[in-house]
Design an enzyme around this catalytic site. Structure first.
Site, mmCIF file in Angstrom:
data_model
loop_
_atom_site.group_PDB
_atom_site.id
_atom_site.type_symbol
_atom_site.label_atom_id
_atom_site.label_comp_id
_atom_site.label_asym_id
_atom_site.label_seq_id
_atom_site.Cartn_x
_atom_site.Cartn_y
_atom_site.Cartn_z
ATOM 1 N N GLU A 175 -1.677 -13.051 14.174
ATOM 2 C CA GLU A 175 -1.098 -12.066 15.099
ATOM 3 C C GLU A 175 -2.047 -10.889 15.308
ATOM 4 O O GLU A 175 -1.979 -10.210 16.315
ATOM 5 C CB GLU A 175 0.252 -11.547 14.578
ATOM 6 C CG GLU A 175 0.139 -10.834 13.241
ATOM 7 C CD GLU A 175 1.449 -10.167 12.772
ATOM 8 O OE1 GLU A 175 2.317 -9.896 13.612
ATOM 9 O OE2 GLU A 175 1.573 -9.932 11.559
ATOM 10 N N MET A 198 1.486 -14.511 10.578
ATOM 11 C CA MET A 198 1.483 -13.068 10.334
ATOM 12 C C MET A 198 0.140 -12.619 9.768
ATOM 13 O O MET A 198 -0.671 -13.440 9.321
ATOM 14 C CB MET A 198 2.601 -12.701 9.358
ATOM 15 C CG MET A 198 3.989 -12.729 9.976
ATOM 16 S SD MET A 198 5.248 -12.265 8.748
ATOM 17 C CE MET A 198 6.623 -11.844 9.826
ATOM 18 N N GLN A 245 8.249 -17.635 7.780
ATOM 19 C CA GLN A 245 7.127 -17.842 6.868
ATOM 20 C C GLN A 245 7.205 -16.983 5.617
ATOM 21 O O GLN A 245 6.561 -17.278 4.623
ATOM 22 C CB GLN A 245 5.791 -17.613 7.583
ATOM 23 C CG GLN A 245 5.487 -16.181 7.964
ATOM 24 C CD GLN A 245 4.463 -16.081 9.086
ATOM 25 O OE1 GLN A 245 3.265 -16.218 8.866
ATOM 26 N NE2 GLN A 245 4.942 -15.869 10.298
ATOM 27 N N TYR A 277 9.702 -14.477 10.722
ATOM 28 C CA TYR A 277 10.271 -14.264 9.382
ATOM 29 C C TYR A 277 10.403 -15.541 8.563
ATOM 30 O O TYR A 277 10.516 -15.470 7.336
ATOM 31 C CB TYR A 277 11.658 -13.614 9.489
ATOM 32 C CG TYR A 277 11.651 -12.145 9.852
ATOM 33 C CD1 TYR A 277 10.479 -11.402 9.874
ATOM 34 C CD2 TYR A 277 12.834 -11.483 10.153
ATOM 35 C CE1 TYR A 277 10.482 -10.055 10.201
ATOM 36 C CE2 TYR A 277 12.850 -10.131 10.474
ATOM 37 C CZ TYR A 277 11.672 -9.426 10.500
ATOM 38 O OH TYR A 277 11.685 -8.085 10.806
ATOM 39 N N ASN A 298 0.802 -1.228 0.000
ATOM 40 C CA ASN A 298 0.000 0.000 0.000
ATOM 41 C C ASN A 298 0.828 1.267 0.000
ATOM 42 O O ASN A 298 0.597 2.175 -0.775
ATOM 43 C CB ASN A 298 -0.808 0.081 1.308
ATOM 44 C CG ASN A 298 -1.930 -0.899 1.319
ATOM 45 O OD1 ASN A 298 -2.588 -1.055 0.307
ATOM 46 N ND2 ASN A 298 -2.140 -1.559 2.442
ATOM 47 N N VAL A 315 3.223 -10.524 1.672
ATOM 48 C CA VAL A 315 2.737 -11.812 2.180
ATOM 49 C C VAL A 315 1.357 -11.662 2.823
ATOM 50 O O VAL A 315 0.650 -12.655 3.008
ATOM 51 C CB VAL A 315 3.694 -12.451 3.219
ATOM 52 C CG1 VAL A 315 5.030 -12.792 2.583
ATOM 53 C CG2 VAL A 315 3.866 -11.600 4.455
ATOM 54 N N ASP A 316 0.974 -10.430 3.141
ATOM 55 C CA ASP A 316 -0.320 -10.220 3.816
ATOM 56 C C ASP A 316 -1.516 -10.350 2.870
ATOM 57 O O ASP A 316 -2.641 -10.466 3.328
ATOM 58 C CB ASP A 316 -0.348 -8.841 4.479
ATOM 59 C CG ASP A 316 0.636 -8.751 5.636
ATOM 60 O OD1 ASP A 316 0.972 -9.802 6.212
ATOM 61 O OD2 ASP A 316 1.078 -7.631 5.961
#
Lengths: 417, 417
Positions: free
Chosen positions: B244, B187, B297, B295, B111, B140-141
């Protein structure tokens, strides 16, 4: 009296390749027309007469054990006491063994199971029942004596080395504005073998990991912090590998300070990793991240070492061979004859020499700083993580791990206990 | 005025495949004889005039970016404010861009970097300098809007699904005498995409994971504990995946309760994973284990998804194509036309529609219990984790990850700030 059956059981923490040993045992026995029973949940399955008939598993399922992590028959954390203290339990074990015409008992585990197998063999011998007991090695902790290494360790070591290397690249990329210190906690309550494996991630000057904290070296907070600070100043970031078994000079576990209860009486399940991360944050004011892979490091069959897989299968096959030869009270161990090229064989070793002993890292494997591994350690470890053995993947993108049918054997005795 | 150069930079948390995008950008530009400069540590490198000349990297090194995790040029967590508030910085960026004859700027991130690229394009346009700015997706999100998914997510999702499946086999084997509940923290501070990916580990009744806690569903402790207890009773063990970003009904992060200071004023770096594990232990009296891969992942290139890799390379190539066509202020996004067989293309989307927005999980992807994923979610996720793309391994048993030479470009301007 029939032809006899072979009883196999899994004990202690499972590994990425303990099922490969199970598969090798079953295939070797099948080739000799020996029926294999498996106890569910280790020795407890034998006590409960909770047995599985492996002859009802397909050949494909048994083959798939070679690439399936976990413990297909269930494992247990359960230590039998002495023959005197636990007399009733040993008698029960012998009764179950006799009822199912078991002539060969293979117990796949670490120290404790070697001890159990040894005691059972003594009891059988004194009672005149012809039972051959074999201990089959397995442990990610690599802490069995006599054997050069333990099946299960090589894969966990490879997982650790690769994961540290990958995370270090991440930290290196972020360090300018974000994480400066990364703490990676490995298993190994009493021995630093997995911590040492983290050291394989790099070897050039200032390559990660920059600090390894072994259970064999007493924790010195001031010295540790000074080193982390110096590394961050020089390199820009610092990667720390810490063993869960790190100890204070008085012998107490460092992790215990992070456990206990909070102000509300709630449990704090602190690992040593988050604890050290907090120390670095508080004392050095640096941004930290930490990881505790926990079971991931011992179940990551997707990243198994080919050498480790070969060891796991070889000890399974040899265990059957030794059993059928009546070599009571031994363990097939790994003997190394050359580092590079790596050469090894399997040889029998007396369980009496292995049970209840523990192998920590030799002094010559930890460097003078106490925070790194030596060339000798690297020479020892490298062949163990060498080679890949990926599982087959399905169309869903996941490994095709097998679940056995686990058909129960009919009980012949009344319930116990 | 010369032919012009292309400036590439990486931003935000890195992924297993962001370097694959970088490699594709450089290769596509090389094929068109365009020189590529890379900023070190994202936009900060542009501000500092800390640039790398990628033409001095070998073709083999650039090719190896496709299988190297981390961020090869360094990334940053640094958000520029509005054009007015950070006027001096934007002017500096434009000065550096002009000094190095940059005509095309590709910012590879989420973003924030889409926002930066957009603002820079506005400024260049108003100042009459011919600069084409392209946002290249990565996170990754998986929380960028407009695009069907984000490069980097598929690999982290595959890592999560496989790791949950493997750990679940471990827990299943140990549950009789040891760990009954396993908590896996993923995460995703604002969106439950990676938590959902954990759901791919199993799908039959009572297969792990048995509970998924999404940031999109408010945490209800009593309901959660009741479910865990019921699962343990029925299955023998319970695997929990928790994001998380799990929140209380009032919007506060559950993890915040585990952070803060202990009685001695020391920081507690509590994750939500260990916190929930402690809750289960205290309230249900069950033995727990937990993992926080952190980290690992997002850097696990060894377990990358082939689909994700293809996405990462495709957006890189298309970004160059769009840039050279002068398509200012766009992002190459992934458009899905079919789930199975999976079909996708890349299309340009305006950065103005993407910057500063966030995509959470749609309601239809979380099942009625609030603790699992729906068939629609599975249909969406499965193609993203499909296929393997292992890196080459060296004789030392580790992946052959590349380190670039990172030769600096001579500075032409005075230092800034």
């Amino acid at each position: 009296m029939g032809k006899g059956t072979l009883l196999y059981a899994q004990s202690g923490g499972v590994t990425a390749v303990i099922n490969a040993t199970a598969g090798a045992v079953i295939e070797a026995a099948r080739a000799r027309k020996i029926k294999v029973l498996a106890a569910r949940n280790g020795i407890l399955g034998a006590l409960r007469e909770d047995l599985v008939d492996t002859s009802r598993e397909s050949a494909a399922a048994i083959r798939a054990l070679a690439h399936t992590p976990g413990g297909a028959f269930g494992s247990c954390r359960y230590k039998l006491k002495s023959l005197e203290e636990d007399a009733a339990k040993y008698e029960r074990l012998l009764a179950v063994i006799k009822a199912h015409d078991v002539r060969w008992f293979l117990y796949n585990g670490g120290n404790d199971s070697a001890d159990t197998a040894l005691k059972l063999s003594t009891l059988a011998e004194s009672s005149g029942y012809p039972l051959t007991c074999i201990g089959v090695p397995k442990t990610v902790d690599n802490d069995l004596v006599v054997t050069d290494c333990c099946p299960g360790f090589g894969s966990a070591a490879k997982y650790t080395a690769v994961s540290v290397a990958e995370a270090a690249l991440d930290v290196a990329a972020m360090a300018d504005t974000s994480t400066k210190v990364f703490v990676y906690e490995v298993m190994g309550r009493h021995a630093g073998w997995l911590a040492a494996a983290g050291g394989l991630a790099g070897q050039g000057k200032d390559e990660a990991p920059h600090v390894i904290l072994f259970p064999e070296v007493a924790y010195d907070e001031a010295k540790f912090l000074a080193r982390v600070e110096a590394v961050v100043k020089r390199v820009g970031y610092c990667v720390v590998v810490v063993s869960e078994g790190l100890r204070h000079p008085d012998g107490g576990f460092v992790a215990d300070a992070g456990a206990g209860k909070d102000a509300f009486g709630h449990s704090q399940l602190g690992g040593v990793g988050p604890l050290l991360a907090a120390t670095v944050k508080d004392r050095l004011g640096l941004k930290v991240h930490w990881t505790v892979p926990d079971y991931l490091q011992r179940s990551a069959r997707h990243l198994a070492s080919r050498t480790d897989l070969a060891h796991a299968q070889a000890v399974g096959r040899k265990a059957v061979e030794y059993a059928l030869k009546g070599m009571n009270g031994v363990m097939p161990v790994i003997v190394r004859s050359s580092h590079a090229p790596y050469r090894w064989t399997i040889a029998p070793a007396p369980l009496a020499k292995i049970a209840n002993h523990e192998k920590t890292m030799p002094k010559g494997f930890i460097d003078a700083s106490g925070y790194g591994i030596t060339a000798a350690c690297r020479r020892y470890l490298t062949p163990l993580v060498k080679g890949e053995a990926p599982p087959p993947y399905g169309p869903d993108g996941l490994p095709k791990y097998v679940r056995l049918a686990l058909k129960p054997v009919a009980k012949k005795l009344p319930a116990f206990g």
